[in-house]
Design a protein around this motif. Structure first.
Motif, mmCIF file in Angstrom:
data_model
loop_
_atom_site.group_PDB
_atom_site.id
_atom_site.type_symbol
_atom_site.label_atom_id
_atom_site.label_comp_id
_atom_site.label_asym_id
_atom_site.label_seq_id
_atom_site.Cartn_x
_atom_site.Cartn_y
_atom_site.Cartn_z
ATOM 1 N N HIS A 43 0.851 -1.196 0.000
ATOM 2 C CA HIS A 43 0.000 0.000 0.000
ATOM 3 C C HIS A 43 0.886 1.245 0.000
ATOM 4 O O HIS A 43 1.949 1.253 0.616
ATOM 5 C CB HIS A 43 -0.921 -0.017 1.221
ATOM 6 N N GLY A 85 -8.285 8.911 0.005
ATOM 7 C CA GLY A 85 -8.791 9.724 1.104
ATOM 8 C C GLY A 85 -8.995 11.189 0.755
ATOM 9 O O GLY A 85 -9.168 12.033 1.632
ATOM 10 N N SER A 103 -10.922 6.824 -2.891
ATOM 11 C CA SER A 103 -12.174 7.596 -2.787
ATOM 12 C C SER A 103 -13.371 6.916 -3.456
ATOM 13 O O SER A 103 -14.244 7.589 -3.993
ATOM 14 C CB SER A 103 -11.980 9.024 -3.336
HETATM 15 O O1 G3P Z 1 -6.528 0.855 0.341
HETATM 16 C C1 G3P Z 1 -7.666 1.638 0.150
HETATM 17 C C2 G3P Z 1 -7.384 3.070 0.190
HETATM 18 O O2 G3P Z 1 -6.090 3.492 0.121
HETATM 19 C C3 G3P Z 1 -8.396 3.966 -0.408
HETATM 20 O O3 G3P Z 1 -8.796 4.757 0.661
HETATM 21 O O4 G3P Z 1 -10.365 6.072 1.972
HETATM 22 O O5 G3P Z 1 -9.784 6.763 -0.375
HETATM 23 O O6 G3P Z 1 -11.187 4.744 0.016
HETATM 24 P P1 G3P Z 1 -10.110 5.645 0.558
#
Ligand code: G3P
Length: 248
Positions: free
Chosen positions: A95, A171, A211
């Motif tokens: 990640h 995010g 996102s």
């Molecule tokens: O591994 C999933 C992630 O990095 C995506 O995060 O909160 O943008 O869905 P988010």
């Protein structure tokens, strides 16, 4: 795409104490026969309890990282064999948050993935460009290099999933356009077919992450070579994750 079963994967990151298991229970109860694969990766402290909570229902449980070795003097680390022993059947590797804050290289990720695949875990290997790299039109070069270096030769269609997560989309509430996602996913598919042959190359599932929420899930899942999503924030509650699974 008919040969690839869709996959909705949740990455809880460093969120969740035992109280969060109620969300997992609700998710399992509300998706008794989902017709897609569902994976939830809670923090390592919750893996065993999460496995007990889903109790052989339709959700598989995974880790968020593992060490490349099976055991030894590595304080604070956990091995793939330990995750497997705790009942996990998958692990997220590489990640961007770990590549950034733990200085993981693609070579590190490949060593971890080899160990995880040996332990019988499905590996969800994450790749993605930064905003600067995209602006410099280096996206496909970056993705190509990360893909070839992070994915071990021992991979097959069952033990390998690739998650394309543009760092700037994580995010942030920002997502690439469908064309931008499709371009990267088609590229990854080509590269995998070149390296592993068309049989294996076509059976590897390619997830988009960054996102993803109920409001954009259906559009994203309609893009060529998108076989599901790796979801962060919106995977933490059954109310948010449920509609994303339903959109698959
Ligand atoms: O591994 C999933 C992630 O990095 C995506 O995060 O909160 O943008 O869905 P988010």
């Amino acid at each position: 795409t008919g040969m690839r079963r869709k996959l909705a994967a949740g990455n809880w990151k460093m969120n969740g104490t035992s109280a969060a298991l109620g969300e997992l229970d609700m998710l399992a109860t509300s998706h008794p026969a989902p017709g897609v694969d569902i994976l939830v990766c809670p923090p390592a402290t919750l893996v065993s309890a999460a496995v007990r909570t889903v109790d052989n229902r339709s959700i598989r449980i995974g880790g968020q990282d593992c060490h490349s070795e099976t055991n030894g003097a590595h304080t604070g680390d956990i091995s793939a064999a330990m995750l497997r022993d705790a009942g996990a059947t998958a692990v997220i590797l590489g990640h961007s948050e770990r590549r950034a804050s733990h200085h993981e290289t693609s070579e590190d990720v490949r060593a971890k993935a080899r160990s995880a695949q040996k332990a019988g875990l499905m590996t969800v290997i994450c790749l993605g460009e930064s905003l600067l790299q995209r602006q410099a039109t280096n996206t496909l070069d970056i993705i190509g290099a990360q893909l070839s270096l992070s994915v071990p030769d021992s991979s097959n269609g069952q033990n390998l999933v690739i998650a394309y997560e543009p760092i700037w989309a994580i995010g942030s509430g920002m997502t690439p356009t469908p064309d931008q996602i499709g371009e990267v996913h088609d590229f990854m598919r080509d590269r995998l077919e070149q390296r592993f042959g068309s049989g294996v190359g076509r059976s590897v599932r390619l997830l988009y992450g960054g996102s993803v929420k109920a409001a954009n899930a259906a559009e994203i899942f309609g893009i060529s070579n998108v076989d599901g999503a790796l979801v962060g924030g919106a995977s933490l509650t059954a109310a948010d994750f449920g509609p994303i699974i339903a959109a698959l």
